[in-house]
Design a protein around this motif. Sequence first.
Motif, mmCIF file in Angstrom:
data_model
loop_
_atom_site.group_PDB
_atom_site.id
_atom_site.type_symbol
_atom_site.label_atom_id
_atom_site.label_comp_id
_atom_site.label_asym_id
_atom_site.label_seq_id
_atom_site.Cartn_x
_atom_site.Cartn_y
_atom_site.Cartn_z
ATOM 1 N N ARG B 219 14.394 30.832 20.557
ATOM 2 C CA ARG B 219 15.607 31.660 20.575
ATOM 3 C C ARG B 219 16.194 31.700 21.976
ATOM 4 N N SER B 220 15.326 31.810 22.989
ATOM 5 C CA SER B 220 15.830 31.911 24.369
ATOM 6 C C SER B 220 16.556 30.628 24.788
ATOM 7 N N TYR B 221 16.065 29.463 24.367
ATOM 8 C CA TYR B 221 16.746 28.214 24.701
ATOM 9 C C TYR B 221 18.106 28.131 24.001
ATOM 10 N N GLU B 222 18.148 28.559 22.738
ATOM 11 C CA GLU B 222 19.421 28.509 22.002
ATOM 12 C C GLU B 222 20.460 29.435 22.640
ATOM 13 N N LEU B 223 19.995 30.613 23.023
ATOM 14 C CA LEU B 223 20.929 31.559 23.649
ATOM 15 C C LEU B 223 21.362 31.065 25.028
ATOM 16 N N GLU B 224 20.442 30.406 25.723
ATOM 17 C CA GLU B 224 20.782 29.830 27.028
ATOM 18 C C GLU B 224 21.836 28.718 26.848
ATOM 19 N N ALA B 225 21.661 27.905 25.789
ATOM 20 C CA ALA B 225 22.629 26.830 25.520
ATOM 21 C C ALA B 225 23.994 27.418 25.157
ATOM 22 N N ASP B 226 23.997 28.525 24.393
ATOM 23 C CA ASP B 226 25.272 29.189 24.053
ATOM 24 C C ASP B 226 25.967 29.695 25.320
ATOM 25 N N LYS B 227 25.183 30.299 26.189
ATOM 26 C CA LYS B 227 25.749 30.867 27.419
ATOM 27 C C LYS B 227 26.335 29.750 28.300
ATOM 28 N N SER B 228 25.579 28.659 28.441
ATOM 29 C CA SER B 228 26.066 27.521 29.239
ATOM 30 C C SER B 228 27.304 26.920 28.595
ATOM 31 N N ALA B 229 27.288 26.831 27.257
ATOM 32 C CA ALA B 229 28.421 26.233 26.532
ATOM 33 C C ALA B 229 29.686 27.074 26.742
ATOM 34 N N TYR B 230 29.517 28.385 26.704
ATOM 35 C CA TYR B 230 30.662 29.292 26.895
ATOM 36 C C TYR B 230 31.312 29.027 28.260
ATOM 37 N N ALA B 231 30.459 28.938 29.295
ATOM 38 C CA ALA B 231 30.970 28.682 30.655
ATOM 39 C C ALA B 231 31.607 27.300 30.756
ATOM 40 N N LEU B 232 31.013 26.343 30.086
ATOM 41 C CA LEU B 232 31.510 24.969 30.129
ATOM 42 C C LEU B 232 32.891 24.862 29.467
ATOM 43 N N LEU B 233 33.050 25.544 28.341
ATOM 44 C CA LEU B 233 34.353 25.544 27.651
ATOM 45 C C LEU B 233 35.419 26.152 28.557
ATOM 46 N N GLU B 234 35.052 27.229 29.196
ATOM 47 C CA GLU B 234 35.988 27.931 30.080
ATOM 48 C C GLU B 234 36.394 27.027 31.260
ATOM 49 N N ARG B 235 35.402 26.357 31.865
ATOM 50 C CA ARG B 235 35.676 25.487 33.023
ATOM 51 C C ARG B 235 36.565 24.306 32.640
ATOM 52 N N THR B 236 36.450 23.852 31.378
ATOM 53 C CA THR B 236 37.199 22.671 30.949
ATOM 54 C C THR B 236 38.615 23.033 30.502
ATOM 55 N N GLY B 237 38.829 24.292 30.182
ATOM 56 C CA GLY B 237 40.154 24.709 29.735
ATOM 57 C C GLY B 237 40.224 24.954 28.236
ATOM 58 N N TYR B 238 39.094 24.770 27.542
ATOM 59 C CA TYR B 238 39.053 25.126 26.123
ATOM 60 C C TYR B 238 38.847 26.630 26.004
ATOM 61 N N ASN B 239 39.219 27.156 24.837
ATOM 62 C CA ASN B 239 39.055 28.583 24.611
ATOM 63 C C ASN B 239 37.572 28.884 24.372
#
Lengths: 154, 299
Positions: B219-239
């Motif tokens: 669960r911790s890895y999945e949540l970590e991947a979600d958190k990283s993905a959220y930041a990555l989307l933001e940095r790229t300009g996706y919502n």
Amino acid sequence: MSVRIFSLLLFFFMGEISLVASSVMSIQVKQAVVKSAPSFLSSTVITLFYGNQVTVIEENGDWSEVKIATKKGWIHNSALSAVKLSLNAGTSRAASGVSSSEVMMAGKGFGSAVEAQYRRENPTIRFDLVDQMEKSLVLPESVRVFAADGKLKQ
Amino acid sequence: MMKKYSLIVLMIVLSGCSAKLNESLAPTLDALLQTQGVSSQVRESVAKVNAATVKSMEDITTPQQEYYIGRSVSANLFGRYRVYNNPKALAYINKIGVLLTYQSDLPDVYGGYHFMILDSDEINAFAAPGGFIFVTRGMLRCAQNEDEVAAILAHEISHVTNRHGMRSIKSSRWTGLGTLLVAESVKSYSNANLVNLVSSFEGGVHDVINTMVVSGYSRSYELEADKSAYALLERTGYNPQSLAQMLRVMKTRLKPGAKDFASSHPSADDRINELKDTTESVAPPSQRTQRFRKQLANI
């Protein structure tokens, strides 16, 4: 005896210090692009390959400004290794006159020789499709256009 | 006697160093001992002592080794899923994926990032070490716009950048590999060493496949991947809200008990709750909507 041990330790640590402090870095990925600015969407200055060496001039966050012969540009730190890398293991080490103390050999550990043996033992596994997958190359210029067209950050 | 003292002192020095330092200095140490006339038998023993401190993946892996593990994991995955033959759709997801990797914490992996569509109705996606990323047609059908496709890929890219696949390999395999790596500084691979290496490699590939496809990451890895993905989307300009939106859609389509994303991931509600993003996703610009419909209309 104590002098000898001291010298031995000094030599040992000096070797490590030079390894860490050196501004010469190796490319640790198959191909790495040196960009004109610290961004993958900027223009490409030169493409480098595994084992090529660059001199780091300065660091800026995740990027380093590097010099290669007469060219200068920016490369992402994830492409760089402080360890000197050699393309060939074993025999070439002696042939090139490079000592094992300063070289991390390509293919060491889980590399092509291990994969080849694994493939021989597992002939039905679909490495052909992995090779096909790796052929899908996306050029940075097409990504730049894609980002611009989609109103994304550049 | 003198040599014995030197040897002992050096071993003490090494025992005080970090495991990573030990590994990088192993060839230096071996060369040093050689200059002191220490026999190859003793040098190998020192190498083994040094290798014993190598306990984790971080101590010894290189981008090249991750790549070779990833290739074999991917080759195994292709034995379980068919490839979806749609060059336009494939080029489209590769552009979205590569653009995202440019903004990631690990944009340069040994062989570059590659994205593949699997011909399956399952709602699923996988990330093998080294940057091999797979998404099923069933998963892409859940996406309502490009930003949601980006959310799926950003989550998988984050598994690679956080090295979750490599971390799923049992620590005993790294210890074995560490011993063999240091031994190689003394001599070339013998047949026995190659057999041991292949055995560790095969075990490592099995560990990653089993985690990726059967048991799922923690669960911790999945949540970590979600958190990283959220930041990555933001940095790229996706919502970035498209990640939670994607999870909401998946929640309505995943079938209880099916062999898919639900069987290997925490619940969508749990993940949405952890993202702490309750706002609805806004529609992306028309340019992205148009190309999404054009490239993935018949997925």
